[in-house]
Design an enzyme around this catalytic site. Structure first.
Site, PDB file in Angstrom:
ATOM      1  N   TYR A  16       0.852  -1.070   0.048  1.00 34.97           N
ATOM      2  CA  TYR A  16      -0.047   0.078   0.033  1.00 34.97           C
ATOM      3  C   TYR A  16       0.947   1.208  -0.226  1.00 34.97           C
ATOM      4  O   TYR A  16       0.406   2.335   0.085  1.00 34.97           O
ATOM      5  CB  TYR A  16      -0.891   0.004   0.983  1.00 34.97           C
ATOM      6  CG  TYR A  16      -1.992  -1.051   1.205  1.00 34.97           C
ATOM      7  CD1 TYR A  16      -2.257  -1.947  -0.005  1.00 34.97           C
ATOM      8  CD2 TYR A  16      -3.192  -0.825   2.058  1.00 34.97           C
ATOM      9  CE1 TYR A  16      -3.264  -2.707  -0.202  1.00 34.97           C
ATOM     10  CE2 TYR A  16      -4.217  -1.718   2.110  1.00 34.97           C
ATOM     11  CZ  TYR A  16      -4.484  -2.777   0.985  1.00 34.97           C
ATOM     12  OH  TYR A  16      -5.340  -3.415   0.700  1.00 34.97           O
TER      13      TYR A  16
ATOM     14  N   ASP B  54      -4.098 -18.216   2.388  1.00 33.06           N
ATOM     15  CA  ASP B  54      -5.205 -18.714   1.817  1.00 33.06           C
ATOM     16  C   ASP B  54      -5.997 -19.740   2.685  1.00 33.06           C
ATOM     17  O   ASP B  54      -7.164 -19.936   2.959  1.00 33.06           O
ATOM     18  CB  ASP B  54      -4.911 -19.375   0.510  1.00 33.06           C
ATOM     19  CG  ASP B  54      -3.470 -20.173   0.458  1.00 33.06           C
ATOM     20  OD1 ASP B  54      -2.917 -20.137   1.527  1.00 33.06           O
ATOM     21  OD2 ASP B  54      -3.120 -20.627  -0.462  1.00 33.06           O
TER      22      ASP B  54
ATOM     23  N   LYS C  48       2.314 -15.801   3.317  1.00 26.99           N
ATOM     24  CA  LYS C  48       2.371 -16.285   2.272  1.00 26.99           C
ATOM     25  C   LYS C  48       3.882 -16.572   1.867  1.00 26.99           C
ATOM     26  O   LYS C  48       4.195 -16.588   1.115  1.00 26.99           O
ATOM     27  CB  LYS C  48       1.571 -15.895   1.105  1.00 26.99           C
ATOM     28  CG  LYS C  48       1.514 -16.539  -0.104  1.00 26.99           C
ATOM     29  CD  LYS C  48       0.279 -17.586   0.058  1.00 26.99           C
ATOM     30  CE  LYS C  48       0.266 -18.534  -1.385  1.00 26.99           C
ATOM     31  NZ  LYS C  48      -0.708 -19.698  -1.133  1.00 26.99           N
TER      32      LYS C  48
ATOM     33  N   ASP D 296      -6.185  -6.263   5.282  1.00 23.36           N
ATOM     34  CA  ASP D 296      -7.283  -5.709   4.893  1.00 23.36           C
ATOM     35  C   ASP D 296      -8.394  -6.772   4.600  1.00 23.36           C
ATOM     36  O   ASP D 296      -9.391  -6.780   4.792  1.00 23.36           O
ATOM     37  CB  ASP D 296      -6.842  -4.899   3.817  1.00 23.36           C
ATOM     38  CG  ASP D 296      -7.895  -3.878   3.184  1.00 23.36           C
ATOM     39  OD1 ASP D 296      -8.926  -4.079   3.617  1.00 23.36           O
ATOM     40  OD2 ASP D 296      -7.622  -3.251   2.461  1.00 23.36           O
TER      41      ASP D 296
HETATM   42  C1  LIG Z   1      -9.756   2.014   1.180  1.00 23.83           C
HETATM   43  C2  LIG Z   1      -8.444   1.181   1.807  1.00 23.83           C
HETATM   44  C3  LIG Z   1      -7.202   2.078   1.604  1.00 23.83           C
HETATM   45  C4  LIG Z   1      -8.494   0.770   2.939  1.00 23.83           C
HETATM   46  C5  LIG Z   1      -9.394  -0.370   3.353  1.00 23.83           C
HETATM   47  O1  LIG Z   1      -9.971  -1.154   2.742  1.00 23.83           O
HETATM   48  C6  LIG Z   1      -9.181  -0.674   4.794  1.00 23.83           C
HETATM   49  O2  LIG Z   1      -8.514  -0.203   5.578  1.00 23.83           O
HETATM   50  O3  LIG Z   1      -9.957  -1.640   5.415  1.00 23.83           O
HETATM   51 MG   LIG Z   2     -10.918  -2.957   3.773  1.00 22.38          MG
END
Ligand SMILES: CC(C)CC(=O)C(=O)O
Ligand SMILES: [Mg+2]
Ligand SMILES: NC(=O)C1=CN([C@@H]2O[C@H](COP(=O)(O)OP(=O)(O)OC[C@H]3O[C@@H](n4cnc5c(N)ncnc54)[C@H](O)[C@@H]3O)[C@@H](O)[C@H]2O)C=CC1
Length: 347
Positions: free
Chosen positions: A136, A220, A187, A244
């Protein structure tokens, strides 16, 4: 001694303002009559600001937000803004600039909560998601865009410093919990560079925490276990992307995304931590009073706990638990749920 909490509020887009209004209602209710007061600053950031000015988050915004004790955020992202502009330029910029390296996402299956699982068992785990690195960071690019030979990369950044500090935090959280178990989710059979760094770091830090049972699951397989045997998890530590994804799944098995709370924590206290529901701006239900504000209300509880007010945080959790038990399946609006929770915390 009387205390004032300086709270930065970023309601954001879509259902963000709807759920944040209820979060603040419950915050005010739980602090009413106490010697703790809240001084709020609203920051108008998100789609409207971008359309009006072209800005997502300026240095001045960041400096002003940084002077607060904590941040409450609704959600960002809007179909009228190109995908990524607000998510990267506002939300991730905040998380990175304020060094929110611990993205804390607890999952508890409250009694009476509907779950798709046949035999859920005792589900009570917390995902410690790394918040400032991984894929990210914006490290990548695109070449020959739009041609048949386009190349697009998104490089996952994992530093020894970044991995160690979040792993150490996760071990400390496992140490403070009764089951004392930590599962690394990664992973490493394929992502051998990052995965091996994470595994070696967990093994090294484990030496300092002999009471902790250490486990590992490839991401997974972790999604299988989360559905078939979620009670096996206590503390999960994982990278930004895996965290996430698995926390949306964790929400789905514990009553849905409308109940999932999170904290973007800077444990060092150098910057204000930011609390927000796990969900996004849900444009499909925005403006319809259909959003469940409970995730935001529980994020307020995490905020209070972070600020050293565990009794008030517990009152909010108790209010949510009893409200959930009382739910009979009939639809309630966002405001009705907020009103009910505010009434319960007020006593
Ligand atoms: C929109 C993303 C940057 C963030 C996201 O999905 C999250 O932090 O859960
Ligand atoms: Mg999210
Ligand atoms: N932290 C943030 O600000 C996040 C922002 N986003 C952004 O939000 C926008 C929408 O993203 P989606 O992928 O649709 O994810 P989303 O989380 O907004 O919505 C997914 C599904 O969950 C439902 N939902 C979400 N919150 C709910 C609530 N409180 N009560 C009831 N139902 C709820 C939505 O109606 C939708 O069906 C995008 O712009 C995305 O980038 C997505 C995730 C996190």
């Amino acid at each position: 001694m009387a205390r004032t909490i300086r709270l930065a509020v970023i309601a954001g887009d879509g259902i963000g303002p709807e759920v944040v209004a209820e979060g603040i209602k419950v915050l005010d209710a739980v602090l009413a009559g106490s010697d703790v007061s809240v001084e709020r600053t609203e920051f108008e950031l998100g789609a409207k600001r971008w359309h009006d000015t072209g800005e997502t988050l300026t240095d001045e915004d960041l400096a002003a937000i940084s002077t607060h004790d904590a941040i409450l955020l609704g959600a960002v992202g809007d179909p009228t803004v190109p995908s990524g502009v607000l998510e990267r330029g506002l939300l991730l910029k905040l998380r990175f600039a304020l060094d929110h390296y611990v993205n804390l996402r607890p999952s508890v299956l409250y009694p009476g909560v509907p779950t798709p699982l046949a035999n859920p068992g005792d589900v009570d785990f917390v995902v410690v998601r790394e918040g400032t690195e991984g894929p990210y960071t914006g490290n990548g690019g695109a070449l020959r865009v739009g041609t048949p030979h386009e190349i697009a990369t998104e490089v996952s950044v994992n530093t020894a410093f970044g991995v160690e500090r979040v792993v150490r935090d996760a071990f400390a959280r496992a140490q403070a919990r009764p089951r004392k178990k930590l599962t690394l989710v990664h992973k490493h059979n394929v992502l051998v560079n990052a995965g091996h760094l994470w595994r070696r770091t967990v093994d090294a830090v484990a030496e300092e925490f002999p009471e902790i049972t250490v486990d590992y699951a490839h991401v997974d397989a972790a999604t299988i276990y989360m559905v078939t045997d979620p009670a096996r998890f206590d503390v999960i530590v994982t990278d930004n992307l895996f965290g996430d994804i698995i926390t949306d799944l964790a929400a789905a098995i514990t009553g849905g995304i409308g109940l999932a709370a999170s904290g973007n924590v800077n444990p060092d206290g150098a910057f204000p931590s930011m609390f927000e529901p796990v969900h996004g701006s849900a444009p499909d239900i925005a403006g319809k009073s259909l959003a469940d504000p409970t995730a935001t209300v529980l994020s307020v509880a995490l905020l209070l706990e972070h600020l050293g007010l565990p009794e008030q945080a517990q009152r909010i959790s108790n209010a949510v638990t009893s409200d959930i038990v009382s739910r009979d399946g009939s639809a309630r609006s966002t405001v009705e749920i907020g009103d009910a929770l505010a009434a319960r915390v007020a006593g």
